[in-house]
Motif scaffolding. Structure first.
Motif, PDB file in Angstrom:
ATOM      1  N   ALA A  23       0.799  -1.110   0.030  1.00  0.00           N
ATOM      2  CA  ALA A  23      -0.079  -0.006   0.014  1.00  0.00           C
ATOM      3  C   ALA A  23       0.794   1.208  -0.184  1.00  0.00           C
ATOM      4  O   ALA A  23       0.680   2.236  -0.615  1.00  0.00           O
ATOM      5  CB  ALA A  23      -0.865   0.083   1.213  1.00  0.00           C
ATOM      6  N   LEU A  24       1.893   1.111   0.581  1.00  0.00           N
ATOM      7  CA  LEU A  24       3.075   2.476   0.773  1.00  0.00           C
ATOM      8  C   LEU A  24       3.467   2.784  -0.727  1.00  0.00           C
ATOM      9  O   LEU A  24       3.707   4.013  -0.822  1.00  0.00           O
ATOM     10  CB  LEU A  24       4.103   2.120   1.611  1.00  0.00           C
ATOM     11  CG  LEU A  24       3.929   2.316   3.218  1.00  0.00           C
ATOM     12  CD1 LEU A  24       5.086   1.896   3.878  1.00  0.00           C
ATOM     13  CD2 LEU A  24       3.346   3.740   3.505  1.00  0.00           C
ATOM     14  N   ARG A  25       3.561   1.790  -1.388  1.00  0.00           N
ATOM     15  CA  ARG A  25       3.988   1.857  -2.750  1.00  0.00           C
ATOM     16  C   ARG A  25       2.926   2.391  -3.820  1.00  0.00           C
ATOM     17  O   ARG A  25       3.408   2.685  -5.052  1.00  0.00           O
ATOM     18  CB  ARG A  25       4.921   0.643  -3.377  1.00  0.00           C
ATOM     19  CG  ARG A  25       6.095   0.318  -2.521  1.00  0.00           C
ATOM     20  CD  ARG A  25       6.866  -0.787  -3.059  1.00  0.00           C
ATOM     21  NE  ARG A  25       6.081  -1.968  -3.177  1.00  0.00           N
ATOM     22  CZ  ARG A  25       6.160  -3.159  -2.520  1.00  0.00           C
ATOM     23  NH1 ARG A  25       6.638  -2.789  -1.302  1.00  0.00           N
ATOM     24  NH2 ARG A  25       5.274  -4.027  -2.815  1.00  0.00           N
ATOM     25  N   GLY A  26       1.859   2.285  -3.527  1.00  0.00           N
ATOM     26  CA  GLY A  26       0.746   2.886  -4.245  1.00  0.00           C
ATOM     27  C   GLY A  26       0.285   3.905  -4.219  1.00  0.00           C
ATOM     28  O   GLY A  26       0.966   4.809  -3.847  1.00  0.00           O
ATOM     29  N   PRO A  27      -0.959   4.294  -4.949  1.00  0.00           N
ATOM     30  CA  PRO A  27      -1.151   5.597  -5.221  1.00  0.00           C
ATOM     31  C   PRO A  27      -1.725   6.525  -3.900  1.00  0.00           C
ATOM     32  O   PRO A  27      -1.971   7.668  -3.882  1.00  0.00           O
ATOM     33  CB  PRO A  27      -2.301   5.609  -6.364  1.00  0.00           C
ATOM     34  CG  PRO A  27      -2.911   4.196  -5.970  1.00  0.00           C
ATOM     35  CD  PRO A  27      -1.872   3.354  -5.469  1.00  0.00           C
ATOM     36  N   ALA A  40      -0.934  10.933  -0.115  1.00  0.00           N
ATOM     37  CA  ALA A  40      -0.715  11.564  -1.694  1.00  0.00           C
ATOM     38  C   ALA A  40      -1.753  12.667  -2.007  1.00  0.00           C
ATOM     39  O   ALA A  40      -1.272  13.859  -2.817  1.00  0.00           O
ATOM     40  CB  ALA A  40      -1.300  10.562  -2.770  1.00  0.00           C
ATOM     41  N   THR A  41      -2.543  13.150  -0.934  1.00  0.00           N
ATOM     42  CA  THR A  41      -3.269  14.390  -1.032  1.00  0.00           C
ATOM     43  C   THR A  41      -2.572  15.604  -0.335  1.00  0.00           C
ATOM     44  O   THR A  41      -2.771  16.670  -0.415  1.00  0.00           O
ATOM     45  CB  THR A  41      -4.610  14.217  -0.285  1.00  0.00           C
ATOM     46  OG1 THR A  41      -4.361  13.838   0.968  1.00  0.00           O
ATOM     47  CG2 THR A  41      -5.380  13.332  -1.232  1.00  0.00           C
ATOM     48  N   THR A  42      -1.564  15.217   0.251  1.00  0.00           N
ATOM     49  CA  THR A  42      -0.725  16.376   0.987  1.00  0.00           C
ATOM     50  C   THR A  42       0.249  16.953   0.178  1.00  0.00           C
ATOM     51  O   THR A  42       1.053  16.303  -0.718  1.00  0.00           O
ATOM     52  CB  THR A  42       0.139  15.834   2.219  1.00  0.00           C
ATOM     53  OG1 THR A  42      -0.762  15.161   3.205  1.00  0.00           O
ATOM     54  CG2 THR A  42       0.821  16.857   2.999  1.00  0.00           C
ATOM     55  N   ILE A  43       0.275  18.212   0.298  1.00  0.00           N
ATOM     56  CA  ILE A  43       1.095  19.094  -0.873  1.00  0.00           C
ATOM     57  C   ILE A  43       2.584  19.003  -0.199  1.00  0.00           C
ATOM     58  O   ILE A  43       2.718  19.415   1.087  1.00  0.00           O
ATOM     59  CB  ILE A  43       0.745  20.313  -1.244  1.00  0.00           C
ATOM     60  CG1 ILE A  43      -0.736  20.326  -1.802  1.00  0.00           C
ATOM     61  CG2 ILE A  43       1.671  21.295  -2.055  1.00  0.00           C
ATOM     62  CD1 ILE A  43      -1.190  21.927  -1.871  1.00  0.00           C
TER      63      ILE A  43
END
Length: 308
Positions: A23-27, A40-43
């Motif tokens: 999961a860590l390697r996922g989107p 992934a949503t964090t800028i």
């Protein structure tokens, strides 16, 4: 504490919280630094990267050098890696993408929830990483942000013991109040390093009633010469060019000579800029103007034609 993927976390923390390696390697996640992730949503802001760099240190380190400057949102050139400091050498850790320094001073403050080097010490730290001109750009910006005054900086650099203190003292001597932009700093430093008298910064001209009629970025009021940096706003903003022409008419009527300089006149053709300023100052009889320009500026403005 509850696992919050919106802030940086280490791989082992995610695994302990039930997040799989796959999961860590996922989107759903993104890599901040080797072994450190965030949702992934964090800028990926400088603050996020700084927090990630501190994770392996369990509170003993603080954000310093270029990373601290980025957290303060100060103008510095691109510098690789994140930078942290620890109070003694034995506390340093090896992590790719993070440089650990020994900062025995421990002069820090909290900014946006992160412990960072305090401003005066940060200037000294950056003296070991920046050229003279970039260091003065930084110092002028820090004064503009009211992080310290020029005199406070000079006094601090005079008494501090640091490997970069010589460069810090030299840079501090050029830092000024009321500088509006990094390009104005660069223009002033170009002039000064060529051996010309230092221009006054942000002169305010008033009429007989005390009303402000105009301001000059850099000026020599004794001989009514002003040198100004003109940015892209004069081209891109509707009406700005017309207003600028009207302003020049008013300046000409008052006996002032305005010398506008654009970005290419600093980065591309600085020698031509210096020749223009030199000729006008000589013609107007400003005391202290040398007959020939010095060469020290050449080492700090490598974009000039002779660099080829």
């Amino acid at each position: 504490m509850a696992f919050d993927p919106r802030t940086p976390f280490q791989r082992r923390t995610a695994i302990d919280a039930g997040v799989s390696a796959k999961a860590l390697r996922g989107p759903r996640f993104r890599l901040v630094l080797p072994g450190t992730y965030v949702a992934a949503t964090t800028i990926l802001t400088p603050l996020v990267r700084a927090r990630a760099a501190l994770l392996p240190y369990d509170g003993v380190a603080w954000v310093s050098h270029a990373s601290a400057a980025r957290v303060y949102d100060l103008p510095i050139p691109t510098i690789a890696d994140e930078h942290v400091s620890v109070p003694r050498a034995g506390l340093r850790r090896r992590h790719r993408g993070v440089r650990a320094h020994v900062g025995r001073h421990a002069a820090t403050r909290w900014v946006k929830g992160v412990r960072v080097t305090e401003p005066l010490m940060l200037f000294v730290e950056m003296a070991g990483m920046l050229t003279l001109v970039d260091l003065v750009v930084l110092g002028d910006a820090m004064v503009r942000r009211r992080l310290f005054s020029p005199q406070e900086l000079v006094t601090f650099c005079a008494r501090i013991d640091h490997k970069a203190v010589s460069a810090a003292r030299r840079g501090a001597a050029y830092v000024r109040r009321d500088v509006d932009s990094p390009m104005e700093t660069r223009l002033r430093m170009l002039i000064v390093l060529a051996g010309l008298p230092e221009p006054q910064v942000n002169l305010t001209v008033r009429d007989e009633r005390g009303e402000v009629v105009r301001k000059y970025d850099l000026s020599y009021p004794e001989v009514k010469v002003a040198v100004e940096f003109n940015g892209r706003v004069h081209v891109l903003v509707p009406g700005a060019w017309e207003k600028d022409l009207e302003r020049r008419d008013a300046i000409d009527g008052s006996g002032w000579r305005l010398l506008p300089v654009i970005s290419s006149g600093i980065h591309g053709t600085p020698e031509q800029t210096l020749i223009r300023v030199h000729r006008v100052l000589l013609a107007r009889g400003l005391p202290g103007v040398p007959l020939h320009l010095g060469d020290e500026w050449r080492a700090h403005f490598p974009g000039h034609a002779d660099a080829a």
